[in-house]
Design a protein around this motif. Sequence first.
Motif, PDB file in Angstrom:
ATOM      1  N   VAL A   9      32.122  -5.055 -56.775  1.00 20.99           N
ATOM      2  CA  VAL A   9      31.647  -3.651 -55.977  1.00 20.99           C
ATOM      3  C   VAL A   9      32.698  -2.778 -55.716  1.00 20.99           C
ATOM      4  N   SER A  10      31.912  -1.625 -56.059  1.00 23.23           N
ATOM      5  CA  SER A  10      32.580  -0.315 -56.388  1.00 23.23           C
ATOM      6  C   SER A  10      34.502  -0.077 -56.903  1.00 23.23           C
ATOM      7  N   LEU A  11      33.918  -1.014 -58.019  1.00 24.95           N
ATOM      8  CA  LEU A  11      35.265  -0.975 -59.383  1.00 24.95           C
ATOM      9  C   LEU A  11      35.636  -0.046 -59.526  1.00 24.95           C
ATOM     10  N   ARG A  12      36.754   1.176 -59.881  1.00 26.30           N
ATOM     11  CA  ARG A  12      36.834   2.341 -60.144  1.00 26.30           C
ATOM     12  C   ARG A  12      37.295   2.138 -60.984  1.00 26.30           C
ATOM     13  N   SER A  13      37.912   1.655 -62.006  1.00 29.29           N
ATOM     14  CA  SER A  13      38.534   1.671 -63.333  1.00 29.29           C
ATOM     15  C   SER A  13      37.528   0.879 -63.886  1.00 29.29           C
ATOM     16  N   LEU A  14      36.950   1.820 -65.267  1.00 28.63           N
ATOM     17  CA  LEU A  14      35.705   0.992 -66.676  1.00 28.63           C
ATOM     18  C   LEU A  14      36.728   0.031 -67.142  1.00 28.63           C
ATOM     19  N   PHE A  15      37.733   0.374 -67.430  1.00 27.55           N
ATOM     20  CA  PHE A  15      38.729  -0.622 -68.126  1.00 27.55           C
ATOM     21  C   PHE A  15      38.701  -1.877 -67.383  1.00 27.55           C
ATOM     22  N   ASN A  16      39.048  -2.761 -66.019  1.00 28.36           N
ATOM     23  CA  ASN A  16      38.922  -3.658 -65.695  1.00 28.36           C
ATOM     24  C   ASN A  16      37.413  -3.659 -65.454  1.00 28.36           C
ATOM     25  N   VAL A  17      35.897  -3.540 -65.358  1.00 29.42           N
ATOM     26  CA  VAL A  17      34.623  -3.270 -65.676  1.00 29.42           C
ATOM     27  C   VAL A  17      34.779  -4.545 -66.515  1.00 29.42           C
ATOM     28  N   GLY A  18      35.089  -3.638 -67.887  1.00 31.74           N
ATOM     29  CA  GLY A  18      34.859  -4.206 -68.792  1.00 31.74           C
ATOM     30  C   GLY A  18      35.648  -5.608 -69.642  1.00 31.74           C
ATOM     31  N   SER A  19      37.041  -5.782 -69.069  1.00 35.42           N
ATOM     32  CA  SER A  19      37.697  -6.976 -69.082  1.00 35.42           C
ATOM     33  C   SER A  19      37.138  -7.843 -68.834  1.00 35.42           C
ATOM     34  N   ILE A  20      36.254  -7.912 -67.459  1.00 35.82           N
ATOM     35  CA  ILE A  20      35.486  -8.235 -66.231  1.00 35.82           C
ATOM     36  C   ILE A  20      34.109  -8.950 -67.266  1.00 35.82           C
ATOM     37  N   PHE A  21      33.523  -8.035 -68.095  1.00 35.62           N
ATOM     38  CA  PHE A  21      32.911  -8.881 -68.975  1.00 35.62           C
ATOM     39  C   PHE A  21      33.004  -9.905 -69.812  1.00 35.62           C
ATOM     40  N   ARG A  22      34.016  -9.130 -70.518  1.00 33.63           N
ATOM     41  CA  ARG A  22      34.968 -10.245 -71.328  1.00 33.63           C
ATOM     42  C   ARG A  22      35.314 -11.655 -71.189  1.00 33.63           C
ATOM     43  N   THR A  23      35.417 -11.635 -69.493  1.00 35.27           N
ATOM     44  CA  THR A  23      35.612 -12.422 -68.717  1.00 35.27           C
ATOM     45  C   THR A  23      34.484 -14.082 -68.630  1.00 35.27           C
ATOM     46  N   ALA A  24      33.446 -12.915 -68.652  1.00 30.15           N
ATOM     47  CA  ALA A  24      32.649 -12.941 -68.223  1.00 30.15           C
ATOM     48  C   ALA A  24      31.653 -14.050 -68.539  1.00 30.15           C
ATOM     49  N   ASP A  25      32.103 -13.261 -70.452  1.00 31.83           N
ATOM     50  CA  ASP A  25      31.732 -13.706 -71.593  1.00 31.83           C
ATOM     51  C   ASP A  25      31.703 -15.387 -71.276  1.00 31.83           C
ATOM     52  N   ALA A  26      33.646 -15.331 -71.499  1.00 28.33           N
ATOM     53  CA  ALA A  26      34.321 -16.554 -71.300  1.00 28.33           C
ATOM     54  C   ALA A  26      33.781 -17.938 -71.013  1.00 28.33           C
ATOM     55  N   LEU A  27      33.587 -17.145 -69.631  1.00 30.07           N
ATOM     56  CA  LEU A  27      32.813 -18.172 -68.256  1.00 30.07           C
ATOM     57  C   LEU A  27      31.245 -18.835 -68.470  1.00 30.07           C
ATOM     58  N   GLY A  28      31.075 -18.270 -69.798  1.00 24.95           N
ATOM     59  CA  GLY A  28      29.175 -18.424 -69.315  1.00 24.95           C
ATOM     60  C   GLY A  28      28.694 -17.980 -68.307  1.00 24.95           C
ATOM     61  N   ALA A  29      29.013 -16.779 -67.485  1.00 26.70           N
ATOM     62  CA  ALA A  29      28.285 -16.949 -67.057  1.00 26.70           C
ATOM     63  C   ALA A  29      27.718 -16.014 -67.407  1.00 26.70           C
ATOM     64  N   GLU A  30      25.886 -15.978 -66.698  1.00 23.45           N
ATOM     65  CA  GLU A  30      24.639 -16.053 -66.911  1.00 23.45           C
ATOM     66  C   GLU A  30      24.113 -14.536 -65.933  1.00 23.45           C
ATOM     67  N   ALA A  31      25.342 -13.422 -65.569  1.00 28.17           N
ATOM     68  CA  ALA A  31      24.616 -12.156 -65.016  1.00 28.17           C
ATOM     69  C   ALA A  31      26.002 -11.572 -64.426  1.00 28.17           C
ATOM     70  N   ILE A  32      26.528 -10.352 -64.353  1.00 29.30           N
ATOM     71  CA  ILE A  32      27.071  -9.287 -63.777  1.00 29.30           C
ATOM     72  C   ILE A  32      26.405  -8.628 -63.161  1.00 29.30           C
TER      73      ILE A  32
END
Length: 152
Positions: A9-32
Amino acid sequence: MPRLVIVLVSLRSLFNVGSIFRTADALGAEAIYLGGFTGTPLQSKVAKTALGAEKRVPWKKVPSMSGLITDLKSQGFRIVGVEKTESSIDVRKWHPGKQTALLLGNEERGLSARILSQCDEVVHLPMAGMKESLNVSVAAGAIGYDWLTKTS
């Protein structure tokens, strides 16, 4: 099989968003789900930090957080805000459900009172040092791995 989705929700840092995508993949998240002014993988800084995870984790830009929360609840997801509040649950005492939507808010303001009121529960990471919070991408990893450990 446990199911995890991550809502930013309204993250300002594009680097944080990218990092969370990597974490989501590692966790097996089904969507962001990307709400508010959160950047998308179409922006080069997100894609550069995600290192390809943005191609493996489905994502969607959502116009309405309330609509998304309602939809996720109708699919059986427990809506879990990650925020330190007067009534938030220490993650060490949290018992996550098998279908969890983790909501992570803005780096400075966190999640709004309106969004927090729509959560089924709110969890926080205890801090032993002087700072009151972690970087949002670090918090996503810590909470995400706690969820994975407890639901596996």
